[in-house]
Design a protein around this motif. Structure first.
Motif, short mmCIF file in Angstrom:
data_model
loop_
_atom_site.label_atom_id
_atom_site.label_comp_id
_atom_site.label_asym_id
_atom_site.label_seq_id
_atom_site.Cartn_x
_atom_site.Cartn_y
_atom_site.Cartn_z
N ARG A 1 15.93 42.35 -7.66
CA ARG A 1 15.68 43.04 -9.04
C ARG A 1 16.42 42.51 -10.26
NH1 ARG A 1 17.95 48.23 -8.56
NH2 ARG A 1 19.36 47.52 -7.17
N TYR A 2 15.86 42.61 -11.26
CA TYR A 2 16.09 41.81 -12.48
C TYR A 2 16.14 42.91 -13.62
CZ TYR A 2 15.48 37.60 -9.87
OH TYR A 2 15.30 36.47 -8.81
N LEU A 3 17.01 42.60 -14.44
CA LEU A 3 17.26 43.61 -15.60
C LEU A 3 17.33 42.97 -16.89
CD1 LEU A 3 18.30 46.65 -16.74
CD2 LEU A 3 20.34 45.77 -16.43
N TYR A 4 16.29 43.16 -17.85
CA TYR A 4 16.36 42.75 -19.24
C TYR A 4 17.23 43.41 -20.04
CZ TYR A 4 11.87 40.49 -17.75
OH TYR A 4 11.03 39.76 -17.21
N ARG B 1 13.38 46.94 -16.33
CA ARG B 1 13.74 46.12 -14.94
C ARG B 1 12.51 45.74 -14.48
NH1 ARG B 1 17.92 49.27 -11.91
NH2 ARG B 1 19.12 50.24 -13.43
N GLU C 1 10.84 44.14 -10.58
CA GLU C 1 11.33 43.73 -9.12
C GLU C 1 10.28 42.48 -8.73
OE1 GLU C 1 10.47 45.93 -5.00
OE2 GLU C 1 9.49 46.61 -6.40
N ASN D 1 7.18 46.61 -11.87
CA ASN D 1 7.90 47.72 -12.22
C ASN D 1 7.39 48.93 -12.37
OD1 ASN D 1 10.34 48.74 -13.78
ND2 ASN D 1 9.46 48.62 -15.53
N ALA E 1 16.25 38.12 -18.18
CA ALA E 1 16.77 39.07 -17.46
C ALA E 1 17.69 38.48 -16.51
CB ALA E 1 15.82 39.80 -16.81
N LEU F 1 20.23 41.72 -10.62
CA LEU F 1 20.96 42.69 -10.13
C LEU F 1 21.45 42.26 -8.86
CD1 LEU F 1 19.19 45.61 -11.61
CD2 LEU F 1 21.07 44.67 -12.64
#
Ligand SMILES: [Zn+2]
Length: 376
Positions: free
Chosen positions: A294-297, A302, A304, A316, A367, A370
């Motif tokens: 999972r990645y967060l900008y 987010r 996935e 997402n 991003a 996580l």
């Protein structure tokens, strides 16, 4: 005098119309059996509609464009006065879901394939691979596919011998297999051929009611089309040249009923290339799996990254779904997208994936990855 009278009459009629609402026009209805009907939409109305009537309610398959709602309701009223209790949407596009909110507000169940969760389309019930419903004693089989969209549903009514294809098959238009690619499109053709006999009524998402021979014809054309576009690409032709190739024009005229449409042809060429004919590299399962997570900008959005059936997806909830195709170990194309958008993964010195950048048509968005199982 004649003109004056006509003018007066016209004015009177106008006054009448402006006081009392003109009843909405109705659409052609095909009666398939004593309990099943198909409403045939015109080109500007959105999807064709299935109407299954039981003793207590109505199950609808697709609900046209939002602007066609009054016409849909007026046409329904010519068939039955029972309430709509269930809606199945063949996918989430707005030209198939226009009256869903209306019917949901009146208490109807709204059923779509589960990947609809990655869009902003409303629903009350989902299924993954297949779902069997019984409605008024009639069996309704739902089959999920990634083809035209990520949430396509093929619907089979075995007792009435009818199949609804959604936009995975449209009559009078070319295939638009941009989410699931050729593989997804073929899976829908395979299923349709397996369920159908020569008498089966095939209801396309748009266009005229069809038979299995029409679907098989389109399937053959699609195979030839992809080979044709691949040959032009291998010859190094530009998009414009490919669109103006005489054989391309002949295919277009066989696929569609529309008049000469150079821009439409070029877009179909570009989307075919962007869906099926990218110059991909082959990555191992381990290489692809290393990107999962999972990645967060920076703006809080987010994404996935998930590996399923050997394919990498970016998605997402409530927002977004795309297949990622590797152009290098770190650079990925969004399947079917023609704008040159890319996902680029950033790998640290230790070989671990740290983040990713979405390269859009005008901006880039970074991003960070996580930690697994972290709520943040
Ligand atoms: Zn459609």
């Amino acid at each position: 005098m004649k003109n004056l009278l006509a003018g007066l009459l016209g004015a009177l009629m106008f006054a009448y119309a402006s006081v009392k609402a003109v009843p909405a026009a109705t659409l052609p209805v095909h009666k398939i059996s004593d309990h099943f009907y198909v409403i045939e939409a015109r080109e500007d109305d959105g999807s064709n509609v299935g109407v299954l009537v039981s003793g207590t309610g109505v199950l609808l398959i697709d609900t046209m464009l939002p602007d066609a709602k009054d016409m849909l309701l007026a046409t329904l009223a010519t068939i039955t006065d029972k309430p709509v209790t269930h809606v199945i949407s063949t996918h989430g596009d707005g030209d198939h879901t226009g009256a869903n909110t209306h019917f949901q507000n009146l208490g109807a169940e709204i059923i779509l394939q589960a990947n609809v969760a990655y869009s902003n389309v409303l629903y009350t019930r989902t299924y993954e691979d297949t779902l069997t419903l019984t409605f008024g004693g009639q069996t309704v089989m739902l089959y999920g596919f990634k083809s035209h969209s990520f949430e396509d549903t093929l619907i089979h009514l075995p007792q009435d011998n009818v199949i609804f294809t959604g936009d995975a098959y449209n009559e009078g238009w070319h295939p638009s297999f941009y989410s699931g690619g050729y593989e997804g499109q073929s899976a829908v053709y395979d299923k349709t051929e397996a369920l159908a006999d020569p008498k089966t009524l095939i209801v396309p998402g748009h266009g005229k009611l069809s038979r299995i021979e029409d679907v098989i014809h389109q399937r053959t054309l699609l195979d030839d089309w992809i080979n044709h576009i691949k040959a032009l690409k291998d010859a190094g032709q530009s998009y414009e040249a490919m669109a103006e190739d005489p054989q391309t024009i002949a295919f277009w005229n066989d696929f569609t009923r529309s008049a000469d449409n150079p821009r439409g042809r070029e877009m179909f060429v570009r989307r075919t290339l962007a869906t099926e004919l990218m110059d991909m590299v082959s990555l191992s399962h381990d290489q692809l799996s290393a990107l999962e997570g999972r990645y967060l900008y920076t703006d809080g959005v987010r994404v996935e990254i998930a590996l399923e059936d050997g394919k990498l997806f970016a998605r997402n909830k409530g927002d977004f779904f795309s297949e990622l195709q590797p152009l290098s170990p770190s650079i990925f194309h969004l399947r079917g997208w023609v704008g040159g958008q890319r996902f680029i993964f950033d790998t640290g010195k230790d070989g671990k994936t740290m983040g990713l950048t979405f390269v859009g048509t005008s901006n880039n968005y970074k991003a960070r990855r996580l930690k697994n199982d972290s709520p943040h």
